[in-house]
Scaffold this active site. Structure first.
Site, PDB file in Angstrom:
ATOM      1  N   HIS A 253     117.804 -10.699  96.166  1.00  0.00           N
ATOM      2  CA  HIS A 253     117.845 -11.396  97.453  1.00  0.00           C
ATOM      3  C   HIS A 253     119.210 -12.057  97.609  1.00  0.00           C
ATOM      4  O   HIS A 253     119.702 -12.691  96.680  1.00  0.00           O
ATOM      5  CB  HIS A 253     116.746 -12.459  97.510  1.00  0.00           C
ATOM      6  CG  HIS A 253     116.851 -13.374  98.685  1.00  0.00           C
ATOM      7  ND1 HIS A 253     116.548 -12.970  99.966  1.00  0.00           N
ATOM      8  CD2 HIS A 253     117.248 -14.666  98.773  1.00  0.00           C
ATOM      9  CE1 HIS A 253     116.744 -13.993 100.789  1.00  0.00           C
ATOM     10  NE2 HIS A 253     117.171 -15.025 100.094  1.00  0.00           N
TER      11      HIS A 253
ATOM     12  N   HIS B 160     122.986  -4.930 100.966  1.00  0.00           N
ATOM     13  CA  HIS B 160     124.076  -5.897 100.825  1.00  0.00           C
ATOM     14  C   HIS B 160     125.277  -5.449 100.005  1.00  0.00           C
ATOM     15  O   HIS B 160     126.252  -6.186  99.940  1.00  0.00           O
ATOM     16  CB  HIS B 160     123.532  -7.191 100.207  1.00  0.00           C
ATOM     17  CG  HIS B 160     122.473  -7.837 101.018  1.00  0.00           C
ATOM     18  ND1 HIS B 160     122.714  -8.369 102.269  1.00  0.00           N
ATOM     19  CD2 HIS B 160     121.154  -8.021 100.777  1.00  0.00           C
ATOM     20  CE1 HIS B 160     121.593  -8.870 102.747  1.00  0.00           C
ATOM     21  NE2 HIS B 160     120.630  -8.663 101.868  1.00  0.00           N
TER      22      HIS B 160
END
EC number: 3.1.27.-
Length: 146
Positions: free
Chosen positions: A138, A37
């Protein structure tokens, strides 16, 4: 005696300065979060960017349905897990108090098999992360869809 104490303090302070990055490098979930990410300075942020970046980061076997890349300073992302740039967001999640530039790559077509084709959506938004030991592990993509 004074020189010995000064040397001890110098070594101690250097040790404190080196501890956080070492802990971060030893956390495989944090490293995985960054690999999936984080992209500090993206080139393009268009469909081609999504396809090449997803492939280069091994997110295309099978084709991942959706993935968001967060751009900017890694420290600001990590700070979401503390009070410097984050606040609680239900459960174990935290939301950033400042927006980030993001590129969301969404799979075009229905096949999960390569070659994967993605549509890029650029934007600026607050992000929601799950944290572990003060580090993001996350990115909650269900909160904000393009």
């Amino acid at each position: 005696m004074v020189m010995g104490l000064g040397l001890f303090l110098l070594v101690f302070m250097l040790g404190l300065g080196l501890t956080p990055p070492t802990l971060a490098q030893d956390n495989p979930r944090y490293r995985d979060f960054l690999a999936k990410h984080y992209d500090a300075t993206p080139q393009g942020r268009n469909d081609r960017y999504c396809e090449s970046t997803m492939r280069r980061r091994h997110l295309t076997s099978p084709c991942k349905d959706i993935n968001t890349f967060v751009h900017g300073n890694r420290h600001h992302i990590t700070a979401i897990c503390g009070d410097e740039n984050g606040s609680p967001y239900g459960g174990n999640l935290r939301i950033s108090t400042s927006p980030f530039q993001v590129t969301t790559c969404k799979l075009r077509g229905g096949s999960p098999r390569p070659p994967c084709q993605y549509r890029a959506t650029r934007g600026s938004r607050n992000i929601v992360v799950g944290c572990e030991n003060g580090l993001p592990v996350h990115l909650d993509e269900s909160i904000f869809r393009p």
